[in-house]
Design an enzyme around this catalytic site. Structure first.
Site, PDB file in Angstrom:
ATOM      1  N   ARG A 221       0.856  -1.122   0.032  1.00 43.83           N
ATOM      2  CA  ARG A 221      -0.049  -0.058   0.092  1.00 43.83           C
ATOM      3  C   ARG A 221       0.847   1.307   0.180  1.00 43.83           C
ATOM      4  O   ARG A 221       1.514   1.572   0.956  1.00 43.83           O
ATOM      5  CB  ARG A 221      -1.080  -0.016   1.101  1.00 43.83           C
ATOM      6  CG  ARG A 221      -1.692   1.385   1.370  1.00 43.83           C
ATOM      7  CD  ARG A 221      -2.830   1.280   2.415  1.00 43.83           C
ATOM      8  NE  ARG A 221      -3.882   0.417   1.630  1.00 43.83           N
ATOM      9  CZ  ARG A 221      -5.148   0.612   2.057  1.00 43.83           C
ATOM     10  NH1 ARG A 221      -5.708   1.335   3.194  1.00 43.83           N
ATOM     11  NH2 ARG A 221      -6.272  -0.158   1.268  1.00 43.83           N
TER      12      ARG A 221
ATOM     13  N   HIS B 146      -7.003   1.160  -6.915  1.00 44.86           N
ATOM     14  CA  HIS B 146      -7.240   0.176  -5.701  1.00 44.86           C
ATOM     15  C   HIS B 146      -7.833  -0.974  -6.422  1.00 44.86           C
ATOM     16  O   HIS B 146      -9.179  -1.408  -5.966  1.00 44.86           O
ATOM     17  CB  HIS B 146      -8.307   0.788  -4.750  1.00 44.86           C
ATOM     18  CG  HIS B 146      -8.100   0.346  -3.497  1.00 44.86           C
ATOM     19  ND1 HIS B 146      -7.426  -0.815  -3.315  1.00 44.86           N
ATOM     20  CD2 HIS B 146      -8.987   0.483  -2.416  1.00 44.86           C
ATOM     21  CE1 HIS B 146      -7.607  -1.354  -2.064  1.00 44.86           C
ATOM     22  NE2 HIS B 146      -8.464  -0.392  -1.475  1.00 44.86           N
TER      23      HIS B 146
ATOM     24  N   GLN C 288      -9.820  -3.844  -4.127  1.00 42.27           N
ATOM     25  CA  GLN C 288     -11.093  -3.346  -3.707  1.00 42.27           C
ATOM     26  C   GLN C 288     -12.105  -3.506  -4.777  1.00 42.27           C
ATOM     27  O   GLN C 288     -13.391  -4.144  -4.613  1.00 42.27           O
ATOM     28  CB  GLN C 288     -10.970  -1.854  -3.428  1.00 42.27           C
ATOM     29  CG  GLN C 288     -12.467  -1.149  -2.793  1.00 42.27           C
ATOM     30  CD  GLN C 288     -13.010  -1.708  -1.856  1.00 42.27           C
ATOM     31  OE1 GLN C 288     -12.011  -2.122  -0.743  1.00 42.27           O
ATOM     32  NE2 GLN C 288     -14.093  -2.404  -1.663  1.00 42.27           N
TER      33      GLN C 288
ATOM     34  N   ASP D 297     -17.127   7.138  -2.685  1.00 40.62           N
ATOM     35  CA  ASP D 297     -15.932   7.215  -1.853  1.00 40.62           C
ATOM     36  C   ASP D 297     -15.845   8.505  -1.007  1.00 40.62           C
ATOM     37  O   ASP D 297     -16.489   9.611  -1.555  1.00 40.62           O
ATOM     38  CB  ASP D 297     -14.929   6.513  -2.661  1.00 40.62           C
ATOM     39  CG  ASP D 297     -13.661   6.012  -1.606  1.00 40.62           C
ATOM     40  OD1 ASP D 297     -13.803   5.980  -0.320  1.00 40.62           O
ATOM     41  OD2 ASP D 297     -12.616   6.248  -2.340  1.00 40.62           O
TER      42      ASP D 297
ATOM     43  N   CYS E 123     -16.387   1.314  -0.631  1.00 39.68           N
ATOM     44  CA  CYS E 123     -15.430   0.748  -0.100  1.00 39.68           C
ATOM     45  C   CYS E 123     -14.919   0.716   1.503  1.00 39.68           C
ATOM     46  O   CYS E 123     -14.323  -0.002   1.818  1.00 39.68           O
ATOM     47  CB  CYS E 123     -14.170   0.924  -1.001  1.00 39.68           C
ATOM     48  SG  CYS E 123     -13.494   2.803  -0.744  1.00 39.68           S
TER      49      CYS E 123
ATOM     50  N   ARG F  87     -13.439  -8.772   0.515  1.00 39.59           N
ATOM     51  CA  ARG F  87     -12.039  -8.465   0.343  1.00 39.59           C
ATOM     52  C   ARG F  87     -11.393  -9.646   0.679  1.00 39.59           C
ATOM     53  O   ARG F  87     -10.252 -10.005   0.178  1.00 39.59           O
ATOM     54  CB  ARG F  87     -11.574  -7.452   1.440  1.00 39.59           C
ATOM     55  CG  ARG F  87     -12.256  -5.972   0.941  1.00 39.59           C
ATOM     56  CD  ARG F  87     -11.758  -5.122  -0.428  1.00 39.59           C
ATOM     57  NE  ARG F  87     -10.211  -5.292  -0.391  1.00 39.59           N
ATOM     58  CZ  ARG F  87      -9.526  -4.546  -0.087  1.00 39.59           C
ATOM     59  NH1 ARG F  87      -9.988  -3.345   0.654  1.00 39.59           N
ATOM     60  NH2 ARG F  87      -8.135  -4.375  -0.027  1.00 39.59           N
TER      61      ARG F  87
HETATM   62  N1   CP Z   1     -11.507  -0.295   1.561  1.00 36.02           N
HETATM   63  C1   CP Z   1     -10.348  -0.306   2.114  1.00 36.02           C
HETATM   64  O1   CP Z   1      -9.148  -0.667   1.375  1.00 36.02           O
HETATM   65  O2   CP Z   1     -10.147  -0.179   3.241  1.00 36.02           O
HETATM   66  P1   CP Z   1      -8.735  -0.105   4.285  1.00 36.02           P
HETATM   67  O3   CP Z   1      -8.123   1.348   3.875  1.00 36.02           O
HETATM   68  O4   CP Z   1      -9.310  -0.225   5.743  1.00 36.02           O
HETATM   69  O5   CP Z   1      -7.926  -1.089   3.967  1.00 36.02           O
HETATM   70  N1  NVA Z   2     -10.151   6.432  -1.829  1.00 33.57           N
HETATM   71  C1  NVA Z   2      -9.746   6.333  -0.408  1.00 33.57           C
HETATM   72  C2  NVA Z   2      -9.887   4.650  -0.325  1.00 33.57           C
HETATM   73  C3  NVA Z   2      -9.571   4.246   0.914  1.00 33.57           C
HETATM   74  C4  NVA Z   2      -9.711   2.582   1.139  1.00 33.57           C
HETATM   75  C5  NVA Z   2      -8.313   6.745   0.017  1.00 33.57           C
HETATM   76  O1  NVA Z   2      -7.338   6.486  -1.066  1.00 33.57           O
HETATM   77  O2  NVA Z   2      -8.178   7.017   1.046  1.00 33.57           O
END
Ligand code: CP
Ligand code: NVA
Length: 317
Positions: free
Chosen positions: A118, A145, A148, A236, A275, A303
């Site tokens: 990440r 992502h 997701q 989102d 998400c 997930r």
């Molecule tokens: N939706 C998602 O990726 O959540 P987290 O940031 O909690 O991993």
């Molecule tokens: N768009 C959000 C998704 C979190 C899972 C972010 O990047 O923070």
């Protein structure tokens, strides 16, 4: 010598755009089977697949940003498949003190069989993949992502059957999740209409990629137009991790809130997806996210099941 060892072709999971429609479909179908195996009556979450298909596999999970769902679902995924996970916070690693992503990639490749990242920046993910000698998985970057959205497709199909030809509406920020939805619309041949303000549209090259690949993807600034007769409305957060100028973003994105009025534009049985984490009262009202058309908890649980399938695909299983 390790710097010079030949790299065998690796199955990185970096973006949905790099998959064929057949590969994407295979991952979804395998996730359905893995879920059925793991969720029998009375089965504990600590279940281990009887075949232990990843018994000799290990996964390093590197986080440069916070996570709840991705962290827990990946760790449980590899556990359920019989393998081992190591969770690493970027700031606790030498990476956080300036060790290069490329050196980190080569070192981790000597210890583990796959790396999940990440990353603050998509460039770091690409650098990790360029230098790792094991598969690298995108667990969210500022650009996309993909894990997701594969879980989202699985969730849609569990509730409404094949997604092909269905209308999906996105209302809000044209962010990383929106980008992966654009990729998914091409792979799974569904219609995607994104309603975003002009300040926060998805990258033009991603929209062009969709059109050039036969995708039915369109962009509007009108949420009601996107939501009209949709089979699913998705949104989102308006302020993603790493975004600045939160107050300005919230003000600009306010007209894109998913509320009762917007849901009324969609089909009567339209789903609502997010998400998570959600900012209730901003991008979505309590009434919608807690309402009968919301499938957010299934989406979160999926997930776990999609990640098992993605891991299996990365290992050619
Ligand atoms: N939706 C998602 O990726 O959540 P987290 O940031 O909690 O991993
Ligand atoms: N768009 C959000 C998704 C979190 C899972 C972010 O990047 O923070």
């Amino acid at each position: 010598m390790s710097n010079f060892k030949l790299k065998k072709p690796l199955r990185h999971f970096l973006d949905l755009a790099a998959l064929t429609p057949e590969e994407a479909r295979q991952i979804i179908e395998k996730a359905k089977v893995l879920k059925a195996t793991a969720t029998g009556e009375g089965q504990g979450k600590g279940f281990i697949h009887p075949d232990r298909p990843l018994a000799d596999k290990s996964l390093a999970m590197v986080f440069e940003k916070p996570s709840t769902r991705t962290r827990v679902s990946f760790e449980m995924s590899i556990h359920q498949l019989g393998g081992t996970a190591i969770v690493l916070q970027g700031n606790d690693m030498q990476l956080g003190r300036g060790e290069s992503v490329s050196d980190t990639a080569q070192v981790l490749s000597g210890f583990v069989d796959a790396v999940m990242l990440r990353a603050d920046s998509h460039e770091s993910l690409l650098e990790m993949a360029a230098h790792a000698t094991v598969p690298v998985i995108n667990a969210l970057t500022d650009f996309s992502h993909p894990c997701q959205v594969m879980a989202d497709v699985l969730t849609f199909e569990e509730h409404r059957g094949p997604i092909k030809g269905k209308k999906i509406a996105w209302s809000g920020d044209g962010n990383n999740v929106a980008v992966s939805w654009i990729h998914a619309a091409v792979l799974f041949d569904c219609e995607l209409v994104l309603a975003c303000p002009k300040e926060f549209c998805p990258p033009t090259q991603v929209l062009e990629w969709a059109v050039n690949n036969g995708g039915r993807v369109t962009l509007t600034h009108d949420p009601a137009e996107a939501a009209k007769d949709a089979d699913c409305i998705i949104t989102d957060t308006w302020v993603s991790m790493g975004d600045t100028e939160a107050a300005e973003r919230i003000a600009i994105l306010a007209p894109y809130q998913v509320n009762r009025k917007l849901m009324q534009e969609a089909k009567k049985d339209s789903l609502f997806m997010h998400c998570l984490p959600a900012h209730r009262g901003e991008e979505v009202t309590d009434e919608v996210i807690d309402g009968p058309r919301s499938v957010i908890w299934d989406e979160a649980e999926n997930r776990l099941h999609i990640q098992k399938s993605i891991l299996m695909w990365c290992f050619g299983k």
